[in-house]
Write an enzyme that holds these catalytic residues in place. Structure first.
Site, PDB file in Angstrom:
ATOM      1  CB  CYS A   1      -3.864   1.233   6.629  1.00 54.48           C
ATOM      2  SG  CYS A   1      -4.914   2.637   6.489  1.00 54.48           S
TER       3      CYS A   1
HETATM    4  N1  SAJ Z   1       4.845   1.344  13.086  1.00 56.74           N
HETATM    5  C1  SAJ Z   1       5.982   0.757  13.634  1.00 56.74           C
HETATM    6  N2  SAJ Z   1       7.193   1.049  13.104  1.00 56.74           N
HETATM    7  C2  SAJ Z   1       7.334   1.896  12.039  1.00 56.74           C
HETATM    8  C3  SAJ Z   1       6.164   2.480  11.485  1.00 56.74           C
HETATM    9  C4  SAJ Z   1       4.939   2.193  12.024  1.00 56.74           C
HETATM   10  O1  SAJ Z   1       5.876  -0.018  14.582  1.00 56.74           O
HETATM   11  O2  SAJ Z   1       8.455   2.141  11.605  1.00 56.74           O
HETATM   12  C5  SAJ Z   1       3.537   1.014  13.635  1.00 56.74           C
HETATM   13  C6  SAJ Z   1       2.767   2.227  14.103  1.00 56.74           C
HETATM   14  O3  SAJ Z   1       3.054   2.505  15.445  1.00 56.74           O
HETATM   15  C7  SAJ Z   1       1.324   1.781  13.909  1.00 56.74           C
HETATM   16  C8  SAJ Z   1       1.398   0.861  12.703  1.00 56.74           C
HETATM   17  O4  SAJ Z   1       2.756   0.453  12.594  1.00 56.74           O
HETATM   18  O5  SAJ Z   1       0.880   1.053  15.014  1.00 56.74           O
HETATM   19  C9  SAJ Z   1       0.981   1.547  11.402  1.00 56.74           C
HETATM   20  O6  SAJ Z   1       1.694   2.736  11.356  1.00 56.74           O
HETATM   21  P1  SAJ Z   1       1.749   3.666   9.999  1.00 56.74           P
HETATM   22  O7  SAJ Z   1       2.830   4.671  10.226  1.00 56.74           O
HETATM   23  O8  SAJ Z   1       1.827   2.833   8.807  1.00 56.74           O
HETATM   24  O9  SAJ Z   1       0.417   4.498  10.087  1.00 56.74           O
HETATM   25  P2  SAJ Z   1      -1.024   4.221   9.520  1.00 56.74           P
HETATM   26  O10 SAJ Z   1      -1.599   2.931   9.914  1.00 56.74           O
HETATM   27  O11 SAJ Z   1      -1.791   5.432   9.878  1.00 56.74           O
HETATM   28  O12 SAJ Z   1      -0.779   4.125   7.950  1.00 56.74           O
HETATM   29  C10 SAJ Z   1      -1.206   5.167   7.166  1.00 56.74           C
HETATM   30  C11 SAJ Z   1      -1.246   4.595   5.769  1.00 56.74           C
HETATM   31  N3  SAJ Z   1      -1.933   5.516   4.899  1.00 56.74           N
HETATM   32  C12 SAJ Z   1      -2.753   5.013   3.965  1.00 56.74           C
HETATM   33  O13 SAJ Z   1      -2.990   3.842   3.838  1.00 56.74           O
HETATM   34  C13 SAJ Z   1      -3.398   6.008   3.077  1.00 56.74           C
HETATM   35  C14 SAJ Z   1       0.177   4.385   5.256  1.00 56.74           C
HETATM   36  O14 SAJ Z   1       0.132   4.063   3.855  1.00 56.74           O
HETATM   37  C15 SAJ Z   1       0.997   5.621   5.427  1.00 56.74           C
HETATM   38  O15 SAJ Z   1       2.314   5.411   4.918  1.00 56.74           O
HETATM   39  C16 SAJ Z   1       1.070   5.926   6.917  1.00 56.74           C
HETATM   40  O16 SAJ Z   1      -0.283   6.253   7.304  1.00 56.74           O
HETATM   41  C17 SAJ Z   1       1.983   7.079   7.216  1.00 56.74           C
HETATM   42  O17 SAJ Z   1       3.065   7.136   6.578  1.00 56.74           O
HETATM   43  O18 SAJ Z   1       1.650   7.831   8.127  1.00 56.74           O
END
Ligand code: SAJ
Length: 445
Positions: free
Chosen positions: A273
């Site tokens: 995403c």
């Molecule tokens: N990450 C960081 N720092 C942060 C947060 C995330 O480096 O503060 C990294 C994570 O390690 C990962 C990437 O960014 O590699 C994405 O992380 P994410 O927490 O956004 O997780 P995703 O990719 O699973 O995003 C999904 C998305 N869900 C949908 O699109 C329906 C996102 O909108 C959600 O907010 C997220 O999950 C969530 O909150 O878990």
């Protein structure tokens, strides 16, 4: 008109629901409809997935075998590779991938393929909904003309809407029923009927005035994350340069009860995403002569993190009078985020590639990932896969540097600190006590 006909079928739970794509979005969705009494037909190009579903087996972490079997046994769920059965459906929901091409342009091939299949079997009286994340305009510029070319008229013969998927795999708190659903129709009739439909399975439906608003809403949500993660990563570089503990700063900022939301630095961003969705928005904006600078800046910073981490490893080894070349480096955690097995776009792949290109011997341990394969994008090495190593004391002791890329909960970090010589922690996985008691030198982002 088709609106009344569909409203009646939905009100009585008699509308037959077709879902194209039974992945982490489509399967939970069709099972949720099945549990609420709607008959669903799942359309898959992968016959094995269809067979699993029909045998009452789930391959998606958030969907239990029990619920799949309950729907199948009740005659509320069938999976098929026969797209001809689309004609039986009153509602067709498209839940297919929307990846990026290597050029970072949208890959619409899956949506177009689904649209082609629908066109083959479309009949009067159907509601088509797109859930796949895509650029604003896809529903009315791409799908609507495909159906109208077949002679169908919007509102008279069919309805068309967009509703973004908000599935967060593995989230224990939020599942399909309690995640608010944004719904935007290409016409008001489409909005009304699609909102009525989703109201049958989710607690809160938020109707908007068009499909484009709904498409843009999803991209705003995930672009917001990509940009804020980019800012956290830049702050880590600034704090590092100033000799300030990044993690202590962001934790302190997070005490602000309003107007702040903590994001954390990391080795880069992975997943299907966040690294991709913003490019759908910037691509479309460019078509209209607008260059979205925040998106490209966030991309630059986030994609610079693997190289930045490789630099931390190089400098930390140098402090120990070692070179990267010839060093044994252990990557701890390769999935794109903690406590899952998903490797898509994982920054660990780039970090392994960079360290190998500098002559390091790289191994990894990840309790969720048994094998890491390197596609052509990762050119270094002989392309041979890496296999998960057991986290033995010997492996830790023989590693010149342990790089924590993903902070899986089940790893015993005290033992890592006890047995390793040098740790580069990119996730603040080591709490203060563990760090202070560590025999290993610890370097953090
Ligand atoms: N990450 C960081 N720092 C942060 C947060 C995330 O480096 O503060 C990294 C994570 O390690 C990962 C990437 O960014 O590699 C994405 O992380 P994410 O927490 O956004 O997780 P995703 O990719 O699973 O995003 C999904 C998305 N869900 C949908 O699109 C329906 C996102 O909108 C959600 O907010 C997220 O999950 C969530 O909150 O878990």
């Amino acid at each position: 008109m088709v609106k009344q006909q569909l409203e009646s079928l939905i009100d009585s739970n008699d509308a037959k629901i077709g879902v194209i794509g039974l992945g982490y979005v489509g399967l939970p969705l069709i099972v949720e409809f099945g549990l609420k009494g709607f008959e669903g037909i799942g359309f898959e190009v992968d016959a094995k997935k269809a067979d699993d579903i029909n045998a009452g087996r789930s391959y998606i972490v958030d969907v239990s075998d029990e619920n799949v079997k309950k729907c199948v046994d009740a005659g509320k769920l069938t999976a098929t590779t026969d797209f001809g059965r689309l004609a039986e459906c009153d509602v067709i929901i498209i839940c297919v991938p929307t990846p990026l091409r290597k050029t970072k342009d949208p890959d619409m091939s899956y949506i177009l393929a689904a649209g082609d299949e629908i066109c083959k079997y479309m009949r009067r009286g159907q509601l088509v909904i797109l859930e796949s994340t895509t650029y604003p305009g896809t529903t009315d510029e791409v799908l609507q003309p495909m159906f109208e070319e077949k002679g169908f008229k919007l509102d008279e013969d069919f309805l068309l809407a967009f509703s973004p998927e908000r599935v967060d795999p593995g989230n224990p708190q939020f599942q399909t029923h309690n995640i608010p659903k944004v719904v935007g129709g290409v016409t008001k009739d489409s909005t009304d009927v699609a909102s009525l439909l989703y109201g049958k399975i989710v607690n809160q439906v938020h109707s908007v005035s068009s499909a484009r608003v709904a498409e843009a809403c999803k991209l705003w949500e995930n672009t917001f994350r990509a940009i804020n993660i980019g800012m956290a990563n830049e702050m880590a570089k600034v704090c590092n340069a100033l000799g300030i503990d990044t993690w202590e700063v962001v934790r302190a900022a997070a005490t602000k009860p309003f107007g702040f939301m903590p994001f954390f630095p990391g080795p880069g961003i992975g997943g299907h995403c966040i690294p991709l969705d913003p490019h759908y928005l910037s691509w479309k904006a460019r078509q209209h002569g607008f260059d979205s600078q925040f998106i490209s800046l966030a991309e630059q910073i986030n994609s610079s993190m693997p190289r930045y981490v490789a630099g931390l490893v190089r400098d930390a080894l140098n402090e120990a009078e070692k070179s990267v070349k010839g060093s044994n480096i252990l990557i701890l955690g390769v999935a794109y985020k903690k406590d899952i097995d998903d490797m898509r776009e994982s920054p660990a792949l780039s970090i392994i590639d960079l360290l190998r290109s500098r002559g390091a011997e790289v191994k990894y341990h990840d309790p969720f990932v048994s094998e890491v394969t390197f596609d052509h994008a990762y050119t270094i090495g002989d392309g041979e896969p890496l296999y998960n190593e057991e986290l033995t004391d010997e492996l830790l002791a023989n590693s010149d540097c342990v790089v924590i890329c993903t902070e899986h909960s089940e790893v015993d970090y005290s033992r890592v600190c006890e047995k390793a010589k040098l740790i580069v922690d990119t996730r603040n996985a080591l709490n203060e006590d563990t760090r202070n008691g560590s025999k290993a030198r610890v370097v953090r982002l």
